[in-house]
Scaffold this active site. Structure first.
Site, PDB file in Angstrom:
ATOM      1  N   HIS A  64       0.860  -1.178   0.000  1.00 45.38           N
ATOM      2  CA  HIS A  64       0.000   0.000   0.000  1.00 45.38           C
ATOM      3  C   HIS A  64       0.900   1.233   0.000  1.00 45.38           C
ATOM      4  O   HIS A  64       2.072   1.171   0.399  1.00 45.38           O
ATOM      5  CB  HIS A  64      -0.895   0.021   1.234  1.00 45.38           C
ATOM      6  CG  HIS A  64      -1.960  -1.026   1.211  1.00 45.38           C
ATOM      7  ND1 HIS A  64      -3.038  -0.999   2.066  1.00 45.38           N
ATOM      8  CD2 HIS A  64      -2.137  -2.138   0.437  1.00 45.38           C
ATOM      9  CE1 HIS A  64      -3.824  -2.031   1.833  1.00 45.38           C
ATOM     10  NE2 HIS A  64      -3.290  -2.742   0.849  1.00 45.38           N
ATOM     11  N   GLU A  66       1.089   3.797   1.917  1.00 48.86           N
ATOM     12  CA  GLU A  66       1.660   4.106   3.234  1.00 48.86           C
ATOM     13  C   GLU A  66       2.835   3.197   3.547  1.00 48.86           C
ATOM     14  O   GLU A  66       3.872   3.642   4.035  1.00 48.86           O
ATOM     15  CB  GLU A  66       0.597   3.933   4.340  1.00 48.86           C
ATOM     16  CG  GLU A  66      -0.640   4.776   4.171  1.00 48.86           C
ATOM     17  CD  GLU A  66      -1.790   4.060   3.492  1.00 48.86           C
ATOM     18  OE1 GLU A  66      -2.940   4.267   3.922  1.00 48.86           O
ATOM     19  OE2 GLU A  66      -1.561   3.305   2.513  1.00 48.86           O
ATOM     20  N   CYS A  94      -6.064   1.847   6.020  1.00 46.81           N
ATOM     21  CA  CYS A  94      -6.703   0.587   6.404  1.00 46.81           C
ATOM     22  C   CYS A  94      -6.085   0.093   7.715  1.00 46.81           C
ATOM     23  O   CYS A  94      -5.150   0.692   8.240  1.00 46.81           O
ATOM     24  CB  CYS A  94      -6.510  -0.451   5.298  1.00 46.81           C
ATOM     25  SG  CYS A  94      -4.808  -1.043   5.142  1.00 46.81           S
ATOM     26  N   CYS A  97      -2.212  -0.689   7.513  1.00 44.60           N
ATOM     27  CA  CYS A  97      -1.384   0.513   7.496  1.00 44.60           C
ATOM     28  C   CYS A  97      -1.450   1.258   8.831  1.00 44.60           C
ATOM     29  O   CYS A  97      -0.439   1.797   9.292  1.00 44.60           O
ATOM     30  CB  CYS A  97      -1.795   1.416   6.340  1.00 44.60           C
ATOM     31  SG  CYS A  97      -1.426   0.646   4.733  1.00 44.60           S
TER      32      CYS A  97
END
Length: 166
Positions: A64, A66, A94, A97
């Site tokens: 992701h 992040e 999410c 993360c």
């Protein structure tokens, strides 16, 4: 939205500038066919990590935006802890993360659009306010939310318009 506010004065124009950097990264991911989410990690006014979603191209479900930005920042400063830093991300984080943000000791998260299905800062829970956490993360949502949301909406609109080869 419930926000935890730091005692220091926050420069909203700088928040927008860094979010625009994250939006530019989201566009890079979109160009590769990835869901357009971008992130930058800032420490002492300087970007120390950049990332965009790349789980498809990287064959990595944890890639992701992040995660990519935090990994890059940790390598850049040679430390797995990133105290005093701020993460700017175009979409509400999410649970994966959010956990990484806590473990990295990031001080503040600034995000753009809400993620109603999997966002864990506000939409599906308030992870950063949980009493069991050993680190408190300040957060601010809605920075350039319309622009961040529009990038995602346009991406999925274009994806739905493409014929499938079933």
């Amino acid at each position: 939205m419930r926000q935890i506010r730091p005692t220091a004065i926050i420069d909203r124009s700088r928040d927008q500038d860094f979010m625009r950097e994250a939006l530019a990264l989201a566009a890079q991911g979109a160009a590769l066919g990835e869901v357009p989410v971008g992130a930058v990690l800032v420490q002492d006014g300087e970007i120390i990590g950049r990332g965009f979603n790349c789980p498809i191209s990287g064959s990595d479900p944890s890639a992701h935006a992040e995660m990519v930005a935090i990994r890059a920042a940790a390598q850049a400063v040679s430390n797995y802890r990133l105290p005093g830093s701020t993460l700017y991300v175009t979409l509400e984080p999410c649970s994966m993360c959010a956990g990484l943000i806590v473990h990295s000791r990031i001080a503040r998260v600034v995000y753009g659009a809400l993620e109603p299905k999997a966002g864990i800062v506000q939409s599906q829970g308030q992870f950063f306010t949980q009493g069991f956490l050993n680190h408190r993360v300040l957060y601010e949502g809605g920075v350039l939310a319309e622009e961040c949301g529009a990038v995602l909406s346009e991406f999925f609109k274009a994806r739905r318009a493409k014929p499938t080869l079933d």
